[in-house]
Design a protein around this motif. Structure first.
Motif, PDB file in Angstrom:
ATOM      1  N   CYS A 100      15.444 -31.006  75.502  1.00 48.48           N
ATOM      2  CA  CYS A 100      15.035 -29.684  75.971  1.00 48.48           C
ATOM      3  C   CYS A 100      14.616 -29.722  77.427  1.00 48.48           C
ATOM      4  O   CYS A 100      13.873 -30.607  77.844  1.00 48.48           O
ATOM      5  CB  CYS A 100      13.889 -29.160  75.110  1.00 48.48           C
ATOM      6  SG  CYS A 100      13.506 -27.444  75.490  1.00 48.48           S
ATOM      7  N   VAL A 159      12.897 -27.258  78.820  1.00 51.85           N
ATOM      8  CA  VAL A 159      11.807 -26.304  79.072  1.00 51.85           C
ATOM      9  C   VAL A 159      10.445 -26.978  79.224  1.00 51.85           C
ATOM     10  O   VAL A 159       9.637 -26.588  80.052  1.00 51.85           O
ATOM     11  CB  VAL A 159      11.762 -25.212  77.971  1.00 51.85           C
ATOM     12  CG1 VAL A 159      10.711 -24.162  78.310  1.00 51.85           C
ATOM     13  CG2 VAL A 159      13.124 -24.545  77.833  1.00 51.85           C
ATOM     14  N   LYS A 160      10.186 -27.972  78.404  1.00 55.17           N
ATOM     15  CA  LYS A 160       8.935 -28.752  78.489  1.00 55.17           C
ATOM     16  C   LYS A 160       7.669 -27.895  78.319  1.00 55.17           C
ATOM     17  O   LYS A 160       6.775 -27.910  79.175  1.00 55.17           O
ATOM     18  CB  LYS A 160       8.858 -29.506  79.829  1.00 55.17           C
ATOM     19  CG  LYS A 160      10.074 -30.351  80.173  1.00 55.17           C
ATOM     20  CD  LYS A 160      10.031 -31.688  79.474  1.00 55.17           C
ATOM     21  CE  LYS A 160      11.157 -32.597  79.893  1.00 55.17           C
ATOM     22  NZ  LYS A 160      12.496 -32.170  79.504  1.00 55.17           N
ATOM     23  N   CYS A 161       7.626 -27.135  77.261  1.00 53.47           N
ATOM     24  CA  CYS A 161       6.406 -26.371  76.966  1.00 53.47           C
ATOM     25  C   CYS A 161       5.246 -27.350  76.770  1.00 53.47           C
ATOM     26  O   CYS A 161       5.419 -28.402  76.139  1.00 53.47           O
ATOM     27  CB  CYS A 161       6.587 -25.555  75.695  1.00 53.47           C
ATOM     28  SG  CYS A 161       7.961 -24.404  75.786  1.00 53.47           S
ATOM     29  N   PHE A 189       2.771 -27.190  74.863  1.00 57.06           N
ATOM     30  CA  PHE A 189       2.297 -27.306  73.481  1.00 57.06           C
ATOM     31  C   PHE A 189       3.298 -28.033  72.588  1.00 57.06           C
ATOM     32  O   PHE A 189       3.077 -28.170  71.389  1.00 57.06           O
ATOM     33  CB  PHE A 189       2.022 -25.917  72.887  1.00 57.06           C
ATOM     34  CG  PHE A 189       3.230 -25.019  72.903  1.00 57.06           C
ATOM     35  CD1 PHE A 189       4.192 -25.117  71.932  1.00 57.06           C
ATOM     36  CD2 PHE A 189       3.402 -24.096  73.925  1.00 57.06           C
ATOM     37  CE1 PHE A 189       5.317 -24.309  71.962  1.00 57.06           C
ATOM     38  CE2 PHE A 189       4.525 -23.281  73.964  1.00 57.06           C
ATOM     39  CZ  PHE A 189       5.478 -23.386  72.982  1.00 57.06           C
ATOM     40  N   CYS A 190       4.403 -28.509  73.157  1.00 55.06           N
ATOM     41  CA  CYS A 190       5.497 -29.022  72.328  1.00 55.06           C
ATOM     42  C   CYS A 190       5.480 -30.546  72.267  1.00 55.06           C
ATOM     43  O   CYS A 190       5.470 -31.222  73.286  1.00 55.06           O
ATOM     44  CB  CYS A 190       6.833 -28.550  72.882  1.00 55.06           C
ATOM     45  SG  CYS A 190       8.227 -29.103  71.881  1.00 55.06           S
ATOM     46  N   PHE A 209       7.832 -31.990  70.242  1.00 54.64           N
ATOM     47  CA  PHE A 209       9.147 -32.225  69.638  1.00 54.64           C
ATOM     48  C   PHE A 209      10.196 -32.568  70.698  1.00 54.64           C
ATOM     49  O   PHE A 209      11.051 -33.429  70.494  1.00 54.64           O
ATOM     50  CB  PHE A 209       9.532 -30.951  68.867  1.00 54.64           C
ATOM     51  CG  PHE A 209      10.952 -30.867  68.438  1.00 54.64           C
ATOM     52  CD1 PHE A 209      11.430 -31.641  67.391  1.00 54.64           C
ATOM     53  CD2 PHE A 209      11.827 -29.978  69.062  1.00 54.64           C
ATOM     54  CE1 PHE A 209      12.751 -31.536  66.980  1.00 54.64           C
ATOM     55  CE2 PHE A 209      13.141 -29.876  68.661  1.00 54.64           C
ATOM     56  CZ  PHE A 209      13.606 -30.657  67.617  1.00 54.64           C
ATOM     57  N   ALA A 210      10.093 -31.919  71.860  1.00 56.82           N
ATOM     58  CA  ALA A 210      11.159 -32.023  72.867  1.00 56.82           C
ATOM     59  C   ALA A 210      11.201 -33.400  73.531  1.00 56.82           C
ATOM     60  O   ALA A 210      10.184 -34.078  73.700  1.00 56.82           O
ATOM     61  CB  ALA A 210      10.938 -30.954  73.928  1.00 56.82           C
ATOM     62  N   ASN A 223      16.555 -25.507  67.850  1.00 63.18           N
ATOM     63  CA  ASN A 223      16.790 -26.689  68.694  1.00 63.18           C
ATOM     64  C   ASN A 223      15.976 -26.658  69.971  1.00 63.18           C
ATOM     65  O   ASN A 223      15.460 -25.609  70.357  1.00 63.18           O
ATOM     66  CB  ASN A 223      18.262 -26.702  69.138  1.00 63.18           C
ATOM     67  CG  ASN A 223      19.202 -26.782  67.979  1.00 63.18           C
ATOM     68  OD1 ASN A 223      19.033 -27.623  67.098  1.00 63.18           O
ATOM     69  ND2 ASN A 223      20.176 -25.894  67.966  1.00 63.18           N
ATOM     70  N   GLY A 224      15.978 -27.797  70.649  1.00 60.63           N
ATOM     71  CA  GLY A 224      15.570 -27.809  72.046  1.00 60.63           C
ATOM     72  C   GLY A 224      16.654 -27.109  72.871  1.00 60.63           C
ATOM     73  O   GLY A 224      17.781 -26.927  72.399  1.00 60.63           O
TER      74      GLY A 224
HETATM   75  S1  SF4 Z   1      11.818 -27.410  72.080  1.00 61.91           S
HETATM   76 FE1  SF4 Z   1      11.116 -25.259  72.227  1.00 61.91          FE
HETATM   77  S2  SF4 Z   1       8.891 -25.412  72.228  1.00 61.91           S
HETATM   78 FE2  SF4 Z   1       9.689 -27.483  72.698  1.00 61.91          FE
HETATM   79  S3  SF4 Z   1       9.768 -27.597  74.953  1.00 61.91           S
HETATM   80 FE3  SF4 Z   1      11.750 -26.865  74.255  1.00 61.91          FE
HETATM   81  S4  SF4 Z   1      11.597 -24.609  74.311  1.00 61.91           S
HETATM   82 FE4  SF4 Z   1       9.503 -25.414  74.383  1.00 61.91          FE
END
Ligand code: SF4
Length: 370
Positions: free
Chosen positions: A73, A75-77, A79-80, A82-83, A119-120
């Motif tokens: 992913c 985006v690197k939120c 709170f995540c 998983f990515a 998904n990411g």
């Molecule tokens: S997988 Fe979703 S929540 Fe996790 S960083 Fe990527 S966009 Fe954000």
């Protein structure tokens, strides 16, 4: 009674009067509900709202399977947990054929009605990868409802391909997509998004994807991720913006509030984790404010089954489903089991004095346990 308690009681009474008169709650009501410490009164009001709007004793769940095709992913939120970035240890991306084979093996072991795929947002795939995945899943599992991708992922596909939301969604629908998941909404406030998910699209885009999807006959789900840096007013604003779109389109099937899980994330370690009372409040207040969304889910993967059971007395009428293989919440420290056998869900619902109803994604009844 203290002055604060008296003020709270007056606010709750005003909400009760509005409910009984069939009047809509406003932002000030929503905030007063969040500021109230009278948890049981909130639950009673939410249950009153649910029943006044036609709800009965039924509590829904679905036989479903959750899969993730890639955890890569961009985006690197914050709170995540998983990515991953593409070269990071543990990163994976399955081809459409690999994912379909996995979904097929799971179906042979235990048939399911819904496939939930998120998904990411990988920059290393293209729109054809998504289309091929949906086509392949639909061909292999023609009776399974394909609930795939959040509005954020649709935005990502539009960015990757240069196509409009309408074109992306139309092509996915033609390939076999049935509905969208509800992720990516987080909290709509730009202040909050900047702090917890600066790489994510603005709220307006998330809402627009859902607007376009609903216009094309693709229903979706909506969510709120709370318990990080947002204010109570920002939570209420989030609910009101969802309600506004639902007034316009009617395309949201259900609302799901989630508390953030903090483990393995990049959120401020000083954040105080949400409590069970916060979870019950979120359920009750969403039921009260979102008067036009038919179903509120107590998502047991995030809350745990015992608390989801209690949430059935706070306005929830759905506990999601059998789920299987959930990875996103578990990466951030959720300690719930990742699979719930149907008889366990049924037992928990019945023990709460309610009637278990197995549903499909569109809330058509499949089986009930009287
Ligand atoms: S997988 Fe979703 S929540 Fe996790 S960083 Fe990527 S966009 Fe954000």
């Amino acid at each position: 009674m203290s002055v604060t308690a008296r003020t709270e009681a007056i606010a709750l009474e005003r909400v009760r009067e509005k409910l009984e008169a069939g009047e809509r709650l406003d932002g000030a009501d929503g905030l007063a509900l969040y500021e109230s410490a009278d948890l049981l009164a909130l639950g009673e009001l939410a249950e009153q709202a649910r029943r006044l709007r036609g709800g009965g004793d039924d509590v829904y769940f679905v036989r479903n399977l959750t899969l993730n095709q890639t955890n890569v992913c961009r985006v690197k939120c914050r709170f995540c947990a998983f990515a991953r970035s593409a070269r990071q240890e543990g990163a994976y991306t399955l081809s459409p054929a690999e994912l379909t084979a996995e979904a097929g093996r799971a179906y042979e072991q235990e048939p399911y009605n819904e496939l939930h795929l998120v998904n990411g947002e990988s920059p290393h795939v293209d729109f054809d990868w998504y289309l091929e995945t949906v086509r392949s899943l639909h061909a292999a599992l023609p009776t399974v409802h394909l609930k795939c991708y959040s509005a954020s992922e649709i935005h990502h596909m539009a960015t990757l391909s240069g196509l409009s939301y309408e074109r992306v969604l139309s092509e996915l629908k033609q390939a076999g997509l049935d509905s969208l998941t509800g992720g990516g909404a987080e909290i709509f406030s730009p202040r909050v998004r900047k702090l917890i998910a600066p790489g994510k699209e603005p709220a307006e885009n998330w809402l627009e994807v859902n607007r376009v999807a609903h216009g094309l006959g693709i229903p979706s789900h909506c969510t709120m991720l709370y318990g990080h840096v947002e204010t109570l007013a920002e939570r209420v604003d989030h609910l009101l913006r969802l309600r506004e779109l639902q007034d316009e389109t009617g395309g949201f099937l259900a609302f799901v509030p989630f508390a953030v899980h903090l483990e393995n994330t990049r959120l401020d370690p000083e954040i105080v984790p949400s409590t069970a009372a916060d979870a019950l409040k979120a359920i009750a207040i969403s039921r009260l404010v979102l008067d036009n969304v038919a179903h509120v889910k107590a998502y047991w993967i995030a809350m745990g089954l015992p608390l989801s059971q209690i949430a059935l007395g706070f306005g929830a009428d759905d506990i999601q489903g059998t789920v299987g293989r959930e990875q996103v919440f578990h990466a951030a420290g959720a300690i719930t089991e990742t699979e719930q056998a149907v008889d366990r869900l049924v037992r928990y619902i019945q023990a709460a004095g309610r009637v278990p109803v197995e549903r499909d994604t569109l809330y058509n009844e499949i089986r009930r346990w009287e």
